[in-house]
Design an enzyme around this catalytic site. Structure first.
Site, PDB file in Angstrom:
ATOM      1  N   ARG A   1      45.360  21.600  16.189  1.00 38.13           N
ATOM      2  CA  ARG A   1      45.516  22.465  17.359  1.00 38.13           C
ATOM      3  C   ARG A   1      44.135  22.856  17.881  1.00 38.13           C
ATOM      4  O   ARG A   1      43.158  22.900  17.130  1.00 38.13           O
ATOM      5  CB  ARG A   1      46.296  23.729  16.990  1.00 38.13           C
ATOM      6  CG  ARG A   1      47.677  23.465  16.385  1.00 38.13           C
ATOM      7  CD  ARG A   1      48.307  24.768  15.906  1.00 38.13           C
ATOM      8  NE  ARG A   1      49.645  24.559  15.333  1.00 38.13           N
ATOM      9  CZ  ARG A   1      49.890  24.335  14.049  1.00 38.13           C
ATOM     10  NH1 ARG A   1      48.883  24.276  13.174  1.00 38.13           N
ATOM     11  NH2 ARG A   1      51.128  24.158  13.615  1.00 38.13           N
TER      12      ARG A   1
ATOM     13  N   LYS B   1      47.926  28.049  10.937  1.00 38.86           N
ATOM     14  CA  LYS B   1      48.677  29.283  11.170  1.00 38.86           C
ATOM     15  C   LYS B   1      48.958  29.983   9.841  1.00 38.86           C
ATOM     16  O   LYS B   1      49.227  29.334   8.831  1.00 38.86           O
ATOM     17  CB  LYS B   1      50.000  28.969  11.874  1.00 38.86           C
ATOM     18  CG  LYS B   1      49.831  28.520  13.324  1.00 38.86           C
ATOM     19  CD  LYS B   1      51.185  28.302  13.966  1.00 38.86           C
ATOM     20  CE  LYS B   1      51.042  27.946  15.431  1.00 38.86           C
ATOM     21  NZ  LYS B   1      52.361  27.743  16.089  1.00 38.86           N
TER      22      LYS B   1
ATOM     23  N   HIS C   1      47.708  20.117  23.727  1.00 40.67           N
ATOM     24  CA  HIS C   1      48.743  19.668  22.796  1.00 40.67           C
ATOM     25  C   HIS C   1      49.138  18.209  23.043  1.00 40.67           C
ATOM     26  O   HIS C   1      49.763  17.586  22.179  1.00 40.67           O
ATOM     27  CB  HIS C   1      49.970  20.579  22.889  1.00 40.67           C
ATOM     28  CG  HIS C   1      50.122  21.474  21.696  1.00 40.67           C
ATOM     29  ND1 HIS C   1      49.086  22.225  21.191  1.00 40.67           N
ATOM     30  CD2 HIS C   1      51.180  21.725  20.882  1.00 40.67           C
ATOM     31  CE1 HIS C   1      49.509  22.893  20.133  1.00 40.67           C
ATOM     32  NE2 HIS C   1      50.763  22.608  19.921  1.00 40.67           N
TER      33      HIS C   1
ATOM     34  N   ARG D   1      47.621  16.242  20.396  1.00 46.07           N
ATOM     35  CA  ARG D   1      48.362  16.450  19.140  1.00 46.07           C
ATOM     36  C   ARG D   1      49.653  15.633  19.168  1.00 46.07           C
ATOM     37  O   ARG D   1      50.014  14.988  18.177  1.00 46.07           O
ATOM     38  CB  ARG D   1      48.650  17.941  18.993  1.00 46.07           C
ATOM     39  CG  ARG D   1      49.356  18.357  17.714  1.00 46.07           C
ATOM     40  CD  ARG D   1      49.304  19.878  17.620  1.00 46.07           C
ATOM     41  NE  ARG D   1      50.247  20.430  16.662  1.00 46.07           N
ATOM     42  CZ  ARG D   1      50.026  20.528  15.348  1.00 46.07           C
ATOM     43  NH1 ARG D   1      48.893  20.077  14.832  1.00 46.07           N
ATOM     44  NH2 ARG D   1      50.924  21.069  14.552  1.00 46.07           N
TER      45      ARG D   1
ATOM     46  N   HIS E   1      53.099  21.374   9.864  1.00 47.04           N
ATOM     47  CA  HIS E   1      54.402  21.952  10.176  1.00 47.04           C
ATOM     48  C   HIS E   1      55.038  22.518   8.907  1.00 47.04           C
ATOM     49  O   HIS E   1      55.065  21.853   7.875  1.00 47.04           O
ATOM     50  CB  HIS E   1      55.339  20.895  10.765  1.00 47.04           C
ATOM     51  CG  HIS E   1      55.042  20.573  12.201  1.00 47.04           C
ATOM     52  ND1 HIS E   1      55.485  19.419  12.825  1.00 47.04           N
ATOM     53  CD2 HIS E   1      54.351  21.259  13.152  1.00 47.04           C
ATOM     54  CE1 HIS E   1      55.071  19.414  14.075  1.00 47.04           C
ATOM     55  NE2 HIS E   1      54.385  20.514  14.296  1.00 47.04           N
TER      56      HIS E   1
ATOM     57  N   TYR F   1      59.430  14.147  17.240  1.00 48.25           N
ATOM     58  CA  TYR F   1      58.623  12.988  17.599  1.00 48.25           C
ATOM     59  C   TYR F   1      59.364  11.669  17.386  1.00 48.25           C
ATOM     60  O   TYR F   1      58.943  10.639  17.908  1.00 48.25           O
ATOM     61  CB  TYR F   1      57.308  12.992  16.802  1.00 48.25           C
ATOM     62  CG  TYR F   1      56.405  14.134  17.199  1.00 48.25           C
ATOM     63  CD1 TYR F   1      55.747  14.133  18.425  1.00 48.25           C
ATOM     64  CD2 TYR F   1      56.233  15.234  16.361  1.00 48.25           C
ATOM     65  CE1 TYR F   1      54.935  15.186  18.798  1.00 48.25           C
ATOM     66  CE2 TYR F   1      55.422  16.289  16.725  1.00 48.25           C
ATOM     67  CZ  TYR F   1      54.780  16.259  17.947  1.00 48.25           C
ATOM     68  OH  TYR F   1      53.988  17.317  18.315  1.00 48.25           O
TER      69      TYR F   1
END
Length: 300
Positions: free
Chosen positions: A150, A174, A246, A249, A272, A281
């Site tokens: 990110r 995150k 993004h 990404r 994730h 995806y």
């Protein structure tokens, strides 16, 4: 709303910081959404949190739809307020959660946008590496595409996080979760040139700092600065439209899956928490393969 409301919000923010370990960016979104709801309750002459009822929630939902917020935005706001009141119930500040029965609108099914491999080549061709900033921009683009990180993660990379010998980068994701991501020879070469030349010269313009990517003044490059650089590269290339970070990404994940990578590996690389976040995806990859087939098969 009285001072008790502000105290309740302060307690909730501390809960998000300490117990949930949320990023500052996420916490600011929570705070904004809750304060927005407080403004609504003030308009409705609701003085205490305990006085908020389900009918008030329905009225607030109506207001959001009247203001034409996207379904995804409405869902985020309701989810945020549900969590807030759930916390208040836990702390015995209120007796019930008025948002418990509020239905969250289903998000629009929108597949992630990505670049085709030919479009990525156009982007890389737009990078010139003769200037200091050109070396930085090329290294930045190569690393973003090579790792799928990110923009917020990229701006936080420090020199100590890069291992040029092993071609890996330590990424702080995150919730302060860390992961090591490998990068290939193209990113390695671009980073080497930038670190040895461009970064040293940029660093001389400011006091020393540990960050990998620097702005033209020698300070740390911000996420906003990265977005500006990417938009500039689009303008310099033969591609049309605007780029959002993004997309790199999404391109990273799509190209990996299209070339045979397994889902779990891509999940780990993207950072994730849930496989369901990565599974989107598979739909993108199917479309990618179909379009590639139609474009290149002689009898398509």
């Amino acid at each position: 709303m009285d001072q008790n409301v502000n105290n309740s919000l302060k307690l909730f923010i501390e809960y998000l910081q300490i117990e949930k370990n949320y990023s500052q960016y996420t916490i600011e979104h929570y705070q904004h959404d809750i304060q927005e709801f407080f403004m609504f309750t003030f308009e409705q002459a609701i003085k205490n949190l305990e006085d908020v009822k389900y009918i008030d929630v329905r009225l607030y939902l109506t207001r959001l739809y009247e203001e034409k917020f996207a379904r995804k935005t409405v869902a985020r706001k309701i989810s945020c307020l549900r969590s807030f009141f759930k916390f208040l119930v836990r702390e015995k500040i209120v007796s019930e959660n008025p948002f418990a029965l509020a239905s969250i609108p289903k998000a629009e099914k929108k597949l992630p946008e990505f670049f085709y491999e030919e479009e990525m080549k156009e982007l890389f061709n737009a990078c010139e590496s003769e200037t200091l900033l050109g070396q930085r921009d090329k290294a930045l683009l190569e690393l973003l595409y090579a790792t799928g990180i990110r923009v917020s993660e990229c701006s936080q990379i420090r020199m100590k996080d890069i291992d040029m010998q092993l071609s890996t980068v330590l990424v702080h994701g995150k919730g302060n979760k860390q992961r090591y991501i490998p990068f290939g020879s193209f990113a390695h070469d671009a980073l080497f040139v930038y670190i040895q030349n461009g970064r040293k010269s940029l660093l001389a313009k400011n006091s020393p700092n540990e960050y990998l990517f620097l702005n033209y003044r020698g300070g740390p490059l911000t996420p906003r600065g990265i977005r500006h650089i990417l938009n500039k590269l689009i303008e310099q290339s033969a591609l049309n439209g605007r780029i959002h970070p993004h997309m790199l990404r999404h391109s990273f994940a799509t190209h990996l899956l299209a070339n045979g990578a397994d889902m779990r590996t891509v999940q780990e690389l993207l950072g994730h928490a849930f496989l369901s976040s990565t599974q989107v995806y598979t739909h993108v990859t199917s479309e990618y393969l179909r379009k590639s087939y139609m474009a290149h098969h002689p009898r398509a």
